[in-house]
Scaffold this motif. Structure first.
Motif, PDB file in Angstrom:
ATOM      1  N   VAL A 146       0.862  -1.175   0.000  1.00  0.00           N
ATOM      2  CA  VAL A 146       0.000   0.000   0.000  1.00  0.00           C
ATOM      3  C   VAL A 146       0.897   1.224   0.000  1.00  0.00           C
ATOM      4  CG1 VAL A 146      -1.952  -1.097   1.153  1.00  0.00           C
ATOM      5  CG2 VAL A 146      -0.128  -0.119   2.521  1.00  0.00           C
ATOM      6  N   ARG A 205     -12.229   5.416   7.848  1.00  0.00           N
ATOM      7  CA  ARG A 205     -12.620   6.233   6.694  1.00  0.00           C
ATOM      8  C   ARG A 205     -13.751   7.195   7.063  1.00  0.00           C
ATOM      9  NH1 ARG A 205     -13.733   2.598   1.544  1.00  0.00           N
ATOM     10  NH2 ARG A 205     -15.131   1.533   3.002  1.00  0.00           N
ATOM     11  N   GLY A 239     -10.617   7.345  -1.835  1.00  0.00           N
ATOM     12  CA  GLY A 239      -9.926   6.067  -1.701  1.00  0.00           C
ATOM     13  C   GLY A 239      -8.846   6.045  -0.639  1.00  0.00           C
ATOM     14  N   ARG A 254      -7.636   5.644   3.616  1.00  0.00           N
ATOM     15  CA  ARG A 254      -7.987   4.961   4.859  1.00  0.00           C
ATOM     16  C   ARG A 254      -6.911   5.249   5.903  1.00  0.00           C
ATOM     17  NH1 ARG A 254     -11.157   0.532   6.278  1.00  0.00           N
ATOM     18  NH2 ARG A 254     -11.555   0.022   4.090  1.00  0.00           N
ATOM     19  N   SER A 304      -3.342   5.288   0.700  1.00  0.00           N
ATOM     20  CA  SER A 304      -4.185   5.396  -0.493  1.00  0.00           C
ATOM     21  C   SER A 304      -4.471   3.991  -1.003  1.00  0.00           C
ATOM     22  CB  SER A 304      -3.487   6.228  -1.573  1.00  0.00           C
ATOM     23  OG  SER A 304      -4.262   6.249  -2.763  1.00  0.00           O
ATOM     24  N   GLU A 305      -5.732   3.617  -1.005  1.00  0.00           N
ATOM     25  CA  GLU A 305      -6.114   2.281  -1.459  1.00  0.00           C
ATOM     26  C   GLU A 305      -6.235   2.190  -2.972  1.00  0.00           C
ATOM     27  OE1 GLU A 305      -8.660   0.486   2.192  1.00  0.00           O
ATOM     28  OE2 GLU A 305      -9.731   1.923   0.938  1.00  0.00           O
ATOM     29  N   ARG A 306      -6.181   3.325  -3.658  1.00  0.00           N
ATOM     30  CA  ARG A 306      -6.287   3.320  -5.119  1.00  0.00           C
ATOM     31  C   ARG A 306      -4.960   3.619  -5.793  1.00  0.00           C
ATOM     32  NH1 ARG A 306     -11.728   7.086  -5.587  1.00  0.00           N
ATOM     33  NH2 ARG A 306     -13.107   5.719  -4.371  1.00  0.00           N
ATOM     34  N   ARG A 362       0.107  -0.117  -6.903  1.00  0.00           N
ATOM     35  CA  ARG A 362       0.705  -0.995  -5.915  1.00  0.00           C
ATOM     36  C   ARG A 362       2.205  -1.134  -6.135  1.00  0.00           C
ATOM     37  NH1 ARG A 362      -2.947  -3.356  -2.173  1.00  0.00           N
ATOM     38  NH2 ARG A 362      -4.945  -2.423  -2.723  1.00  0.00           N
ATOM     39  N   VAL A 392      -6.443  -6.093   6.551  1.00  0.00           N
ATOM     40  CA  VAL A 392      -7.728  -6.482   5.975  1.00  0.00           C
ATOM     41  C   VAL A 392      -7.986  -7.927   6.350  1.00  0.00           C
ATOM     42  CG1 VAL A 392      -9.080  -6.737   3.877  1.00  0.00           C
ATOM     43  CG2 VAL A 392      -7.368  -4.927   4.028  1.00  0.00           C
TER      44      VAL A 392
END
Length: 262
Positions: A18, A86, A94, A96, A153-155, A158, A249
């Motif tokens: 991430v 969030r 996007g 978290r 940033s999850e978007r 990677r 997760v």
């Protein structure tokens, strides 16, 4: 010179795939949250004016102050606690909030961030937050430093993926005790596997046996006899990454249906 954002590294030096959220996207997320708060606060003011305007002036003022504080502090606290890091703005962009070790944000951390945000974002117009975020290698504002959190940033693109788990070693990897393996040894193994295809075969084999020997001496149980060293390293790193990511997760049990060979 401002440092570039760093990837999230867990407490045992496992690099998660991430990326740290940078200041511009965090600012956009904050603007969305400010808009939501403004709309909610305006509706609250209208309700306050309709219901409490006829009451004692001191009582009306006290209710207004309490409502203001609860709105500015309660919004991030409630949303980040309920959604595991969030707010509406972070959802839209996007983002978290996670703990420094890659785990989910806890209530205590959300409370620290909300209280600090009331001062640095609202009372001081966000100036300290912006300066601190620019100077921090992980883009942290003051609230993140006190709470032990970081915004990811999850978007974002990677990082390079971890080694693939060799199927024949999945059952063994699931039983490993990895606490004795330090971050330096794991990173050395990771770098070797990423460059192994570029090395001359004889040198590659020598390095593989040497690095695998160092890793095997720090884990238990030992790998099945005759396992190629590259497979051992890939299995260990893939399992470390899986366990670290599981704290961020929740996932189903790893490698279901696989059992040790006879």
């Amino acid at each position: 010179m401002v440092s570039q954002p760093e990837p999230v590294v867990t407490g045992d030096a496992v690099v998660l795939d991430v990326q740290i959220a940078q200041l511009p996207i965090r600012a956009l997320s904050a603007m969305v949250d400010i808009l939501v708060i403004f709309v909610g606060y305006t509706l609250g003011l209208v309700l306050w004016a309709l219901t409490l305007s006829d009451f004692d002036t001191a009582l009306s003022a006290a209710v207004l102050i309490i409502f203001t504080v609860l709105t500015l502090v309660g919004y991030p606290l409630v949303f980040e606690t309920a959604t595991r890091g969030r707010t509406l703005g972070k959802m839209a962009l996007g983002l978290r909030v996670v703990s420094d070790d890659g785990g989910p944000e806890r209530f205590r951390q959300a409370l620290f961030r909300a209280l600090a945000g009331f001062i640095e974002l609202w009372m001081l117009a966000g100036g300290p937050a912006a300066v601190c975020s620019l100077l921090s290698p992980k883009g942290k504002r003051i609230g993140d430093i006190f709470a032990g959190t970081v915004v990811i940033s999850e978007r974002a693109p990677r990082m390079s993926p971890p080694p693939v788990m060799p199927p024949a070693l999945a059952w063994w990897a699931g039983t490993l005790e990895l606490s004795g393996l330090n971050g330096e040894q794991a990173e050395r193994a990771r770098q070797f596997l990423s460059r192994a295809h570029q090395l001359e075969p004889r040198l590659r084999d020598e390095m593989a046996y040497r690095i695998a020997g160092e890793v095997v001496s720090r884990i238990s149980p030992p790998p099945p006899p005759g396992t190629p060293p590259q497979y051992v390293l890939a299995a260990v790193l893939a399992e470390r990454h899986r366990r670290a990511l599981a704290r961020l997760v929740p996932t189903p049990p790893a490698y279901p249906g696989l059992t040790p060979p006879r």
